[in-house]
Design a protein around this motif. Structure first.
Motif, PDB file in Angstrom:
ATOM      1  N   GLY A  49      44.171  28.006-129.303  1.00 21.71           N
ATOM      2  CA  GLY A  49      43.419  28.041-127.460  1.00 21.71           C
ATOM      3  C   GLY A  49      42.301  29.380-126.748  1.00 21.71           C
ATOM      4  O   GLY A  49      42.577  29.621-125.985  1.00 21.71           O
ATOM      5  N   THR A  50      41.819  29.529-128.448  1.00 24.27           N
ATOM      6  CA  THR A  50      41.355  30.789-127.943  1.00 24.27           C
ATOM      7  C   THR A  50      40.151  31.270-129.153  1.00 24.27           C
ATOM      8  O   THR A  50      40.712  31.023-129.954  1.00 24.27           O
ATOM      9  CB  THR A  50      41.764  32.479-127.759  1.00 24.27           C
ATOM     10  OG1 THR A  50      40.913  33.075-126.719  1.00 24.27           O
ATOM     11  CG2 THR A  50      42.569  32.512-128.313  1.00 24.27           C
ATOM     12  N   LYS A  51      38.627  30.969-128.346  1.00 23.79           N
ATOM     13  CA  LYS A  51      37.454  31.725-129.259  1.00 23.79           C
ATOM     14  C   LYS A  51      37.668  32.615-130.200  1.00 23.79           C
ATOM     15  O   LYS A  51      38.199  33.437-129.637  1.00 23.79           O
ATOM     16  CB  LYS A  51      36.147  31.459-129.335  1.00 23.79           C
ATOM     17  CG  LYS A  51      36.358  29.659-128.387  1.00 23.79           C
ATOM     18  CD  LYS A  51      34.721  30.057-128.370  1.00 23.79           C
ATOM     19  CE  LYS A  51      34.277  28.119-127.240  1.00 23.79           C
ATOM     20  NZ  LYS A  51      32.721  27.919-127.069  1.00 23.79           N
ATOM     21  N   VAL A  52      37.849  32.127-131.438  1.00 24.10           N
ATOM     22  CA  VAL A  52      37.563  33.377-132.170  1.00 24.10           C
ATOM     23  C   VAL A  52      36.551  34.233-133.770  1.00 24.10           C
ATOM     24  O   VAL A  52      36.076  32.647-133.531  1.00 24.10           O
ATOM     25  CB  VAL A  52      39.417  33.469-133.483  1.00 24.10           C
ATOM     26  CG1 VAL A  52      40.338  33.690-132.570  1.00 24.10           C
ATOM     27  CG2 VAL A  52      39.483  32.264-134.687  1.00 24.10           C
ATOM     28  N   LYS A  53      36.515  34.690-134.166  1.00 21.37           N
ATOM     29  CA  LYS A  53      35.669  35.089-135.357  1.00 21.37           C
ATOM     30  C   LYS A  53      36.296  35.545-136.114  1.00 21.37           C
ATOM     31  O   LYS A  53      37.214  36.879-136.443  1.00 21.37           O
ATOM     32  CB  LYS A  53      34.573  35.846-134.473  1.00 21.37           C
ATOM     33  CG  LYS A  53      32.915  36.081-135.814  1.00 21.37           C
ATOM     34  CD  LYS A  53      32.345  36.799-134.671  1.00 21.37           C
ATOM     35  CE  LYS A  53      30.322  36.822-135.325  1.00 21.37           C
ATOM     36  NZ  LYS A  53      30.299  35.361-136.817  1.00 21.37           N
ATOM     37  N   ILE A  54      35.471  34.411-137.809  1.00 27.05           N
ATOM     38  CA  ILE A  54      36.154  35.372-139.276  1.00 27.05           C
ATOM     39  C   ILE A  54      35.031  36.101-139.854  1.00 27.05           C
ATOM     40  O   ILE A  54      34.296  35.544-140.048  1.00 27.05           O
ATOM     41  CB  ILE A  54      36.699  34.032-139.710  1.00 27.05           C
ATOM     42  CG1 ILE A  54      37.989  33.590-139.116  1.00 27.05           C
ATOM     43  CG2 ILE A  54      37.080  34.429-141.279  1.00 27.05           C
ATOM     44  CD1 ILE A  54      38.422  32.145-139.530  1.00 27.05           C
ATOM     45  N   VAL A  55      35.229  37.196-140.505  1.00 27.94           N
ATOM     46  CA  VAL A  55      34.794  38.286-140.169  1.00 27.94           C
ATOM     47  C   VAL A  55      35.002  38.479-141.978  1.00 27.94           C
ATOM     48  O   VAL A  55      36.037  38.813-142.099  1.00 27.94           O
ATOM     49  CB  VAL A  55      34.225  39.611-139.451  1.00 27.94           C
ATOM     50  CG1 VAL A  55      32.757  38.515-138.317  1.00 27.94           C
ATOM     51  CG2 VAL A  55      34.813  40.662-139.172  1.00 27.94           C
TER      52      VAL A  55
END
Lengths: 251, 270
Positions: A231-237
């Motif tokens: 339920g929250t935006k994430v970034k995969i780096v």
């Protein structure tokens, strides 16, 4: 190796997880993640045989030694009561009790195996130290040795790096990875820490909407899936081949 | 002291009973304190007292009746219910107060009334007979043999119930067996030693042992030694000062516990 066929899990009559159809293959490194309250502990209890399914069947095919299942369980180290006056060696030896059989006392071969396992987890110098005097990381290593001393086919770990610093987390995960490779173990790991799971497991299962979705870690770990589940935006780096999951604070 | 030794003949069975109760209950106290089931043992002791009260008003033999009620209490309190709506602690607490009230209600209509409540609380040394001692010896021998044979099963379910289950130990069965041995110890001692003393012996010796020792074996040795020394010293003090026996033994146990605290302090410092 461990097969879930149309399994429904829950407490009383209330289902928590439904329509579970999956296999945990022999030699897999299987991670279970999901938001708080999703049912990670419920699934873990079912794999351990501590919770009977409301519906369906969980099967553990026989291993070569004629036993139905051979599981080494590593609980969270905080769940072990520290008032117990027991050395690290005796704690590990406890993992042999079921193998010894009734009426039998630990023999020299049991002690030798317990000492070997303590050495494998880097605890040989602390064998006679009281368990309660050990640090969090040392306790976790002792519990891993206890699970391993029963010579299991499958190692199941509940939040193995809970409450540890970065160095401790890495050391424990590298130890689990080494044991997985050395003993061709099937490893099932439950963790709320996505960064840990992302960089070690082969198969990732995510609990969402009362059921389980699973696949190879690279196909399961994508920003859309994680955003939907948590339920929250994430970034995969990707930093030097290491995946890091960062929540997007302003979105 | 001479006077006490001269009169020893009159007390020999009571002293033997106290020592036997101290021996078995102090040993079991280690499991009770480590497993954090002190409240279960208190509740089971009270249920055992209710059994004695029924035996008193019906004129039946108290030992088998007490044994039956104790095992019933053990069976009920050892069931692990889900704690989502009601904690196990509150369930055991309810069992304790209901058993206490039932005991008082049962003996209140008896001819001896308050004296029987006294007997249940503090014990009755007059029921210490050779038959009672042989019965106690037999049951205590069974308890110790069981614990010698199944030490590893009892320690495994005491330390980590889930690990024991997943590793292949029949954890629920061994936990019930552990509770049954505790129940047996309670029911053989409750008539002679009373509720107060049994409860004390099921808690304080282990506390003493755990404060002083760092190994299981030493905890057992200290707990049993402290229990027996307290029983003998308390008995002598109760004779010398003309006090009731059970509270004297409890006070002795507490005094020994207080004396061990400085040892613990210096030991940790060193």
């Amino acid at each position: 190796m461990i097969k879930f066929s149309n399994v429904q899990l829950g407490y009383g009559r209330k289902p928590v997880l439904t329509a579970l159809n999956f296999d945990i293959q022999r030699g897999d490194f299987f991670g279970i993640v999901g938001p708080n309250g999703a049912g990670k502990t419920t699934l873990l209890k079912a794999i351990l045989g501590l919770l009977k399914p409301l519906q369906g069947e969980i099967s553990f095919p026989e291993n070569g030694r004629g036993q139905k299942k051979s599981i080494g369980y590593v609980p969270q180290h905080a769940s072990i009561d520290e008032i117990f006056p027991i050395t690290a060696l005796d704690m590990v030896l406890m993992g042999r009790y079921a193998k010894m059989g009734i009426f039998k006392r630990p023999k020299s071969c049991d002690y030798e195996l317990a000492e070997k396992m303590l050495k494998n987890v880097g605890m040989e110098n602390l064998a006679n130290r009281n368990y309660r005097e050990l640090s969090g990381g040392q306790k976790q290593r002792t519990l891993i040795a206890r699970a391993m001393v029963g010579e299991p086919d499958t190692l199941i770990l509940d939040e193995p790096v809970e409450g540890m610093d970065i160095q401790g987390e890495r050391a424990i995960m590298e130890l689990i990875k080494a044991l997985h490779n050395e003993y061709a173990l099937t490893v099932v790991l439950v963790s709320h820490d996505l960064n840990i799971v992302a960089n070690y497991v082969k198969t990732l299962s995510i609990i969402h909407n009362n059921t389980l979705k699973l696949g190879p870690v690279d196909s399961m770990l994508n920003e859309e899936t994680l955003a939907r589940v948590y339920g929250t935006k994430v970034k995969i780096v990707n930093i030097s081949g290491q995946k890091t999951i960062i929540p997007k604070l302003n979105e | 002291m001479n006077d006490f030794l001269i009169n020893l003949e009159f007390f020999k069975y009571s002293i033997a009973c106290s020592v036997l109760v101290a021996l078995v209950c102090s040993f079991l106290s280690v499991y009770i304190v480590l497993k954090r089931i002190v409240f279960v043992s208190v509740a089971v002791t009270q249920v055992s007292s209710a059994g004695i009260a029924i035996a008193l008003i019906t004129g039946l033999n108290p030992t088998p009746i007490s044994l039956f009620f104790t095992f019933l209490g053990v069976a009920i309190f050892s069931i692990r219910f889900s704690e989502r709506k009601l904690s196990n602690e509150s369930r055991i607490g309810m069992g304790f107060v209901v058993a206490s009230a039932a005991t008082i209600l049962l003996v209140s209509k008896s001819a001896k009334g308050i004296h029987e409540i006294d007997d249940l609380l503090f014990g009755n040394v007059l029921v210490s007979t050779p038959y009672q001692i042989y019965l106690m010896l037999g049951i205590i021998a069974c308890i110790f043999i069981t614990h010698f044979l199944f030490y590893k099963e009892f320690t495994a379910v005491t330390l980590d119930f889930e690990m024991a289950r997943t590793s292949g130990i029949r954890a629920r069965f061994w936990e019930l067996m552990l509770y049954l041995t505790i129940g047996a110890a309670i029911s053989i001692g409750i008539r002679t030693s009373g509720n107060l003393l049994i409860t004390t012996f099921l808690i304080m010796p282990a506390v003493n042992g755990l404060l002083l020792a760092n190994r299981m074996k030493n905890v057992f040795i200290i707990a049993v030694t402290v229990g027996i020394v307290s029983a003998l010293t308390g008995f002598y003090l109760s004779y010398y000062f003309d006090f009731p026996t059970s509270p004297c033994i409890v006070a002795t146990l507490f005094a020994i516990l207080c004396l061990t605290l400085p040892f613990r302090f210096f030991y940790r410092k060193s």
